[in-house]
Design a protein around this motif. Sequence first.
Motif, PDB file in Angstrom:
ATOM      1  N   ALA A  82      50.295 -13.996  51.912  1.00 40.70           N
ATOM      2  CA  ALA A  82      51.853 -14.161  51.435  1.00 40.70           C
ATOM      3  C   ALA A  82      52.853 -15.182  52.011  1.00 40.70           C
ATOM      4  CB  ALA A  82      52.666 -12.687  51.295  1.00 40.70           C
ATOM      5  N   ALA A  83      52.614 -15.349  53.252  1.00 43.81           N
ATOM      6  CA  ALA A  83      53.563 -16.250  54.005  1.00 43.81           C
ATOM      7  C   ALA A  83      52.967 -17.739  53.709  1.00 43.81           C
ATOM      8  CB  ALA A  83      53.253 -16.052  55.812  1.00 43.81           C
ATOM      9  N   GLU A  84      51.760 -17.975  53.505  1.00 40.93           N
ATOM     10  CA  GLU A  84      51.310 -19.262  53.074  1.00 40.93           C
ATOM     11  C   GLU A  84      51.677 -19.623  51.706  1.00 40.93           C
ATOM     12  OE1 GLU A  84      49.237 -16.955  54.412  1.00 40.93           O
ATOM     13  OE2 GLU A  84      48.103 -17.659  56.052  1.00 40.93           O
ATOM     14  N   LEU A  85      51.467 -18.770  50.543  1.00 39.46           N
ATOM     15  CA  LEU A  85      51.987 -19.062  49.236  1.00 39.46           C
ATOM     16  C   LEU A  85      53.539 -19.048  49.235  1.00 39.46           C
ATOM     17  CD1 LEU A  85      49.736 -15.889  47.822  1.00 39.46           C
ATOM     18  CD2 LEU A  85      49.353 -18.394  47.810  1.00 39.46           C
ATOM     19  N   ASP A  86      54.197 -18.686  50.090  1.00 38.14           N
ATOM     20  CA  ASP A  86      55.707 -18.493  50.164  1.00 38.14           C
ATOM     21  C   ASP A  86      56.029 -19.871  50.440  1.00 38.14           C
ATOM     22  OD1 ASP A  86      56.455 -16.325  48.997  1.00 38.14           O
ATOM     23  OD2 ASP A  86      56.870 -15.288  51.032  1.00 38.14           O
ATOM     24  N   ALA A  87      55.601 -20.618  51.647  1.00 29.57           N
ATOM     25  CA  ALA A  87      55.509 -21.861  52.384  1.00 29.57           C
ATOM     26  C   ALA A  87      55.164 -23.133  51.370  1.00 29.57           C
ATOM     27  CB  ALA A  87      54.480 -21.940  53.463  1.00 29.57           C
ATOM     28  N   MET A  88      54.222 -22.588  50.383  1.00 28.85           N
ATOM     29  CA  MET A  88      54.083 -23.753  49.262  1.00 28.85           C
ATOM     30  C   MET A  88      55.209 -23.927  48.332  1.00 28.85           C
ATOM     31  SD  MET A  88      49.997 -23.478  48.491  1.00 28.85           S
ATOM     32  CE  MET A  88      49.537 -22.024  49.123  1.00 28.85           C
ATOM     33  N   VAL A  89      55.723 -22.669  47.952  1.00 29.77           N
ATOM     34  CA  VAL A  89      56.572 -22.308  46.894  1.00 29.77           C
ATOM     35  C   VAL A  89      57.888 -22.677  47.061  1.00 29.77           C
ATOM     36  CG1 VAL A  89      57.630 -20.690  45.499  1.00 29.77           C
ATOM     37  CG2 VAL A  89      55.035 -20.757  45.582  1.00 29.77           C
ATOM     38  N   GLU A 104      59.324 -13.020  39.270  1.00 31.66           N
ATOM     39  CA  GLU A 104      58.851 -14.487  39.094  1.00 31.66           C
ATOM     40  C   GLU A 104      58.249 -14.860  40.405  1.00 31.66           C
ATOM     41  OE1 GLU A 104      62.254 -13.476  37.830  1.00 31.66           O
ATOM     42  OE2 GLU A 104      61.452 -13.993  35.874  1.00 31.66           O
ATOM     43  N   HIS A 105      58.672 -14.031  41.550  1.00 36.71           N
ATOM     44  CA  HIS A 105      58.033 -14.250  42.775  1.00 36.71           C
ATOM     45  C   HIS A 105      56.405 -14.011  42.882  1.00 36.71           C
ATOM     46  CE1 HIS A 105      58.532 -13.707  47.603  1.00 36.71           C
ATOM     47  NE2 HIS A 105      57.675 -14.324  47.463  1.00 36.71           N
ATOM     48  N   ALA A 106      56.243 -12.813  42.293  1.00 37.94           N
ATOM     49  CA  ALA A 106      54.938 -12.371  42.074  1.00 37.94           C
ATOM     50  C   ALA A 106      54.121 -13.376  41.210  1.00 37.94           C
ATOM     51  CB  ALA A 106      54.827 -11.076  41.899  1.00 37.94           C
ATOM     52  N   VAL A 107      54.607 -13.761  40.275  1.00 37.36           N
ATOM     53  CA  VAL A 107      53.857 -14.624  39.203  1.00 37.36           C
ATOM     54  C   VAL A 107      53.648 -16.088  39.944  1.00 37.36           C
ATOM     55  CG1 VAL A 107      54.090 -15.894  37.134  1.00 37.36           C
ATOM     56  CG2 VAL A 107      54.941 -13.746  37.311  1.00 37.36           C
ATOM     57  N   MET A 108      54.627 -16.503  40.831  1.00 34.26           N
ATOM     58  CA  MET A 108      54.487 -17.840  41.449  1.00 34.26           C
ATOM     59  C   MET A 108      53.468 -17.642  42.595  1.00 34.26           C
ATOM     60  SD  MET A 108      57.908 -19.691  41.863  1.00 34.26           S
ATOM     61  CE  MET A 108      59.227 -18.459  41.582  1.00 34.26           C
ATOM     62  N   TRP A 109      53.220 -16.344  43.248  1.00 32.32           N
ATOM     63  CA  TRP A 109      52.333 -16.088  44.041  1.00 32.32           C
ATOM     64  C   TRP A 109      50.887 -16.156  43.393  1.00 32.32           C
ATOM     65  CZ3 TRP A 109      53.187 -11.116  47.526  1.00 32.32           C
ATOM     66  CH2 TRP A 109      54.141 -11.383  48.487  1.00 32.32           C
ATOM     67  N   ILE A 110      50.642 -15.529  42.172  1.00 33.25           N
ATOM     68  CA  ILE A 110      49.682 -15.611  41.418  1.00 33.25           C
ATOM     69  C   ILE A 110      48.934 -16.917  41.168  1.00 33.25           C
ATOM     70  CG2 ILE A 110      48.446 -14.897  39.150  1.00 33.25           C
ATOM     71  CD1 ILE A 110      49.926 -12.260  39.502  1.00 33.25           C
ATOM     72  N   GLY A 111      50.228 -17.790  40.656  1.00 36.04           N
ATOM     73  CA  GLY A 111      49.728 -19.298  40.200  1.00 36.04           C
ATOM     74  C   GLY A 111      49.001 -19.848  41.530  1.00 36.04           C
ATOM     75  N   ALA A 112      49.987 -19.783  42.559  1.00 34.56           N
ATOM     76  CA  ALA A 112      49.713 -20.686  43.625  1.00 34.56           C
ATOM     77  C   ALA A 112      48.427 -20.234  44.291  1.00 34.56           C
ATOM     78  CB  ALA A 112      50.710 -20.303  44.858  1.00 34.56           C
ATOM     79  N   TRP A 113      47.992 -18.897  44.125  1.00 33.23           N
ATOM     80  CA  TRP A 113      46.666 -18.649  44.594  1.00 33.23           C
ATOM     81  C   TRP A 113      45.680 -18.853  43.876  1.00 33.23           C
ATOM     82  CZ3 TRP A 113      42.534 -15.619  43.361  1.00 33.23           C
ATOM     83  CH2 TRP A 113      41.545 -15.353  44.468  1.00 33.23           C
ATOM     84  N   GLU A 114      45.768 -18.701  42.452  1.00 38.65           N
ATOM     85  CA  GLU A 114      44.679 -19.152  41.570  1.00 38.65           C
ATOM     86  C   GLU A 114      44.568 -20.696  41.712  1.00 38.65           C
ATOM     87  OE1 GLU A 114      45.482 -17.705  37.585  1.00 38.65           O
ATOM     88  OE2 GLU A 114      43.873 -16.053  38.027  1.00 38.65           O
ATOM     89  N   PHE A 115      45.368 -21.597  41.795  1.00 36.20           N
ATOM     90  CA  PHE A 115      45.241 -22.602  42.123  1.00 36.20           C
ATOM     91  C   PHE A 115      44.270 -23.436  43.174  1.00 36.20           C
ATOM     92  CE2 PHE A 115      49.676 -24.262  40.291  1.00 36.20           C
ATOM     93  CZ  PHE A 115      49.115 -24.538  39.022  1.00 36.20           C
TER      94      PHE A 115
END
Length: 173
Positions: A82-89, A104-115
């Motif tokens: 979570a912290a790393e994904l937030d730092a990217m977003v 939207e926060h959770a969706v952005m996590w999903i997108g960043a994680w899948e990338f």
Amino acid sequence: MAGDDRRMPAPTPGRTATGARKASAKSARSRAREFALQALYQHLVGRNDAASVDQFTRGLAGFHKADSVHYDALLHGCIEQAAELDAMVVPLLDRKLAEISPIEHAVMWIGAWEFQHALDVPWRVVINECIELAKEFGGTDGHKYVNAVLNGLAPQLRATEVEADRASGKARP
């Protein structure tokens, strides 16, 4: 009204009249993303731990139709990172992270994680799937915000793939 020329457009096959995908047209991976989104929402809003939301989510109707391996990877990967994904977003946001809808926060996590971790899923598919999630579960224009953020993140996390698509003339999602 009789004589009225305005008609509802015919739904596209596999889509409802509003443009959302019909449940029967969803892949097991798309369903996994939906269940992961619901679980991540519980984690973000209720501060519930991963094990609790996982147990609850697996009991929901239709879970058996989801790709449980992808669901597990998304749920646990997003919570653990979570912290790393937030730092990217965060650098791509136009407001504070606390002001972003939990969906939207959770969706952005999903997108960043899948990338980062689902390299078998093309970057454009990741964005399109996240847009669909935001359309179905988020606010009115939340999908536009998710699209903008993930389009900003894709060149950082999938540089070679994004550049190859741009060089070949493929349009952005």
